[in-house]
Design an enzyme around this catalytic site. Structure first.
Site, PDB file in Angstrom:
ATOM      1  N   TRP A  53     -12.187  11.764   8.698  1.00 23.14           N
ATOM      2  CA  TRP A  53     -10.350  11.360   8.964  1.00 23.14           C
ATOM      3  C   TRP A  53     -10.037  10.157   8.320  1.00 23.14           C
ATOM      4  O   TRP A  53     -10.802   9.157   8.417  1.00 23.14           O
ATOM      5  CB  TRP A  53      -9.915  11.338  10.665  1.00 23.14           C
ATOM      6  N   ARG A  95     -13.530  -5.410   4.032  1.00 30.30           N
ATOM      7  CA  ARG A  95     -12.310  -5.508   4.917  1.00 30.30           C
ATOM      8  C   ARG A  95     -12.601  -5.750   6.307  1.00 30.30           C
ATOM      9  O   ARG A  95     -11.891  -5.265   7.265  1.00 30.30           O
ATOM     10  CB  ARG A  95     -11.564  -4.208   4.539  1.00 30.30           C
ATOM     11  N   ASP A 113      -5.201   3.632   0.401  1.00 30.44           N
ATOM     12  CA  ASP A 113      -6.136   3.960   1.076  1.00 30.44           C
ATOM     13  C   ASP A 113      -6.590   5.528   1.075  1.00 30.44           C
ATOM     14  O   ASP A 113      -5.922   6.109   1.425  1.00 30.44           O
ATOM     15  CB  ASP A 113      -5.699   3.417   2.347  1.00 30.44           C
ATOM     16  N   HIS A 154      -9.333   6.669   2.726  1.00 25.34           N
ATOM     17  CA  HIS A 154      -9.722   6.892   4.175  1.00 25.34           C
ATOM     18  C   HIS A 154     -10.892   7.763   4.038  1.00 25.34           C
ATOM     19  O   HIS A 154     -11.304   8.676   4.718  1.00 25.34           O
ATOM     20  CB  HIS A 154      -8.615   7.862   5.013  1.00 25.34           C
ATOM     21  N   GLU A 212     -13.726  -1.651   7.109  1.00 24.37           N
ATOM     22  CA  GLU A 212     -12.975  -1.752   8.220  1.00 24.37           C
ATOM     23  C   GLU A 212     -13.784  -1.369   9.217  1.00 24.37           C
ATOM     24  O   GLU A 212     -13.534  -1.617  10.595  1.00 24.37           O
ATOM     25  CB  GLU A 212     -11.667  -1.193   8.090  1.00 24.37           C
ATOM     26  N   ARG A 238       0.790  -1.226   0.188  1.00 26.66           N
ATOM     27  CA  ARG A 238       0.192  -0.095   0.179  1.00 26.66           C
ATOM     28  C   ARG A 238       0.803   1.326  -0.002  1.00 26.66           C
ATOM     29  O   ARG A 238       1.648   1.395   0.786  1.00 26.66           O
ATOM     30  CB  ARG A 238      -0.748   0.004   1.445  1.00 26.66           C
ATOM     31  N   GLU A 272      -4.171  -7.184   5.265  1.00 28.02           N
ATOM     32  CA  GLU A 272      -3.117  -6.054   5.822  1.00 28.02           C
ATOM     33  C   GLU A 272      -2.197  -6.537   7.037  1.00 28.02           C
ATOM     34  O   GLU A 272      -2.734  -7.153   7.595  1.00 28.02           O
ATOM     35  CB  GLU A 272      -4.212  -5.092   6.144  1.00 28.02           C
ATOM     36  N   GLU A 332      -9.033   1.573  -1.631  1.00 24.43           N
ATOM     37  CA  GLU A 332      -9.641   1.309  -0.210  1.00 24.43           C
ATOM     38  C   GLU A 332     -10.348   2.734   0.065  1.00 24.43           C
ATOM     39  O   GLU A 332      -9.653   3.689  -0.041  1.00 24.43           O
ATOM     40  CB  GLU A 332      -8.692   1.016   0.595  1.00 24.43           C
ATOM     41  N   TYR A 380      -1.049  12.778   5.863  1.00 24.60           N
ATOM     42  CA  TYR A 380      -2.056  11.907   5.566  1.00 24.60           C
ATOM     43  C   TYR A 380      -1.917  10.448   5.411  1.00 24.60           C
ATOM     44  O   TYR A 380      -0.991  10.103   4.658  1.00 24.60           O
ATOM     45  CB  TYR A 380      -2.641  12.345   4.102  1.00 24.60           C
TER      46      TYR A 380
HETATM   47  C1  GCO Z   1      -6.118   0.898   7.421  1.00 35.01           C
HETATM   48  C2  GCO Z   1      -6.893   1.981   8.270  1.00 35.01           C
HETATM   49  C3  GCO Z   1      -6.255   2.474   9.764  1.00 35.01           C
HETATM   50  C4  GCO Z   1      -7.486   3.058  10.383  1.00 35.01           C
HETATM   51  C5  GCO Z   1      -7.280   2.871  11.988  1.00 35.01           C
HETATM   52  C6  GCO Z   1      -8.301   3.338  12.799  1.00 35.01           C
HETATM   53  O1  GCO Z   1      -6.524   0.537   6.297  1.00 35.01           O
HETATM   54  O2  GCO Z   1      -5.095   0.318   8.081  1.00 35.01           O
HETATM   55  O3  GCO Z   1      -7.623   2.749   7.712  1.00 35.01           O
HETATM   56  O4  GCO Z   1      -5.167   3.074   9.368  1.00 35.01           O
HETATM   57  O5  GCO Z   1      -7.353   4.601  10.316  1.00 35.01           O
HETATM   58  O6  GCO Z   1      -7.182   1.322  12.047  1.00 35.01           O
HETATM   59  O7  GCO Z   1      -8.257   2.995  14.149  1.00 35.01           O
HETATM   60 MG    MG Z   2      -8.196   1.978   6.036  1.00 34.40          MG
END
Ligand code: GCO
Ligand code: MG
Length: 405
Positions: free
Chosen positions: A405, A285, A212, A214, A264, A147, A341, A238, A159
């Protein structure tokens, strides 16, 4: 096989973890991970006040019934706090069952579908050059999928990168209040394709790459990003958007063939139901800790496999090694496993508290065959690492608007 006692631990060997130990009258015990980043004590209280008293004296073998009892029986079914608590009990009960059967948990799930677990690691950096140097190191270490995340020039705050810290534990373990970071979708969108362009120019197409977002884009912005990244053939993109509206993924899907991954933050199978059954995503995920345990994740995997969606469990450093080991068993079994991951082998402090053995060979993660989950929690060591309040950052647009975030 009655449950005699359940202990709940919150410790901070680098960062906070919530751990559960379920002990039977015969003395066999199992461990589970209940960590919810930034809200750890809420889960510990949910366990101690609302779950533990109900389980004393119950038969540890009745994993499905206990899961239903804690989920349906609570009336308030969903929610990150309650589901993380239930997940930890569920993991611990599978650990106990494996120990009693003298078998690794993957055998109880249906046996091995593969020899090892393909993982993706993280190459981060403050500049493209730094990301590419880190990518090169990971390729040399044998990773097949990586990644890439890079600080966006001219945005205050970083970021998804290490902010100059030496590892994720140093970065995330000590934020007594949420730090605020800035976000600009335009600056991000103008920059990120360049990262992948340079990565492909330097390393070619044999290494798989993912990214990712986010959840910071709107569906149409994500569609445009997916298209911009098409030439660089991502393994997946992602969390391009938030998922309250599952049909947002339909919009993205209609515009780009960049594969999509999300989940996630999901707590139940229903959080992903429409996107899976409509094949709007390619990877789900959900982690065993945040998705309620091995019991519901098995159902999610089976449902996803009917729709050509593969599992790619979340493996951030805020999931403890107990969750990682539960994923190892789950992934060995799941016929529609895609990728795990993986953020590395932890730190000396972390590995004093959690004892587990894993090995990365040629991009695949392996573990030793041991009864149960094959991970132990050292209560005495944990006492040396007391809980420290710590938060995830929050983001704001350049005009001050609160953002994802
Ligand atoms: C990832 C995630 C993490 C999350 C974190 C939040 O893909 O690994 O996005 O970075 O931000 O697990 O607690
Ligand atoms: Mg993530």
């Amino acid at each position: 096989m009655k449950i005699k006692n359940i202990k709940v631990f919150v410790c901070c060997p680098g960062r906070n973890f919530v751990t559960v130990k379920v002990i039977t009258e015969e003395g066999t015990y199992g461990v589970g991970d209940a960590t919810l980043n930034g809200r750890e004590l809420a889960v510990a209280a949910y366990l101690e006040e609302h779950i533990v008293p109900c389980l004393i004296g119950k038969d540890a073998h009745q994993i499905e019934d206990i899961w239903q009892y804690l989920f349906k029986g609570a009336y308030w079914q969903n929610g990150a706090v309650s589901v993380a608590a239930i997940a930890a009990i569920d993991m611990a009960l599978w650990d106990i069952k494996g120990k009693l059967a003298n078998m690794p948990v993957y055998q109880l799930l249906g046996g091995k579908s593969r020899k090892g677990i393909t993982v993706y690691g993280h190459a981060n950096g403050e500049t493209i050059e730094e990301v590419l140097n880190n990518l090169e190191i990971m390729i040399d270490e044998g990773y097949k999928v990586v990644r890439l995340q890079c600080t966006i020039p001219n945005i205050k705050g970083t970021y998804g990168t290490l902010e100059g810290k030496k590892n994720y534990y140093e970065l995330q373990g000590n934020r007594p209040l949420p730090p605020e970071q800035e976000w600009s979708t335009a600056k991000y969108m103008n920059f990120i394709p360049e990262l992948f362009k340079q990565a492909r120019a330097k390393f070619g197409y044999d290494i798989e790459l993912c990214h990712d977002v986010h959840s910071r884009l709107s569906p149409i912005e994500a569609s445009r990003l997916g298209k911009l990244l098409e030439p660089y053939k991502l393994y997946f993109l992602e969390d391009p958007i938030t998922t309250e509206n599952q049909e947002g993924y339909k919009v993205i899907r209609e515009h780009t063939n960049t594969p999509l991954a999300t989940g996630e933050k999901f707590n139940t199978l229903w959080d992903a139901k429409e996107m899976i059954q409509n094949q709007w995503i390619d990877y789900v995920r959900t982690a065993i800790t945040h998705g309620g345990g091995i019991t519901p994740l098995k159902k999610l995997a089976d449902f996803a496999s009917l729709h050509h969606v593969r599992m790619a469990p979340h493996g951030a450093p805020d999931l403890s090694p107990i969750c990682l080991m539960a994923h190892m068993h789950f992934n060995l079994w799941a016929p529609n496993f895609g990728i795990q991951e993986f953020v590395g082998f932890g730190t000396p402090e972390l590995n004093k508290v959690f004892n587990y053995e894993i090995e990365l060979i040629d991009g695949l993660l392996y573990m030793k065959d041991k009864p149960g989950l094959g991970v132990d929690f050292n209560e005495e060591e944990a006492k040396n690492f007391p809980y420290k309040r710590s938060y995830l950052p929050v983001s704001r647009l350049e005009d001050g608007t609160l953002w994802n975030w």
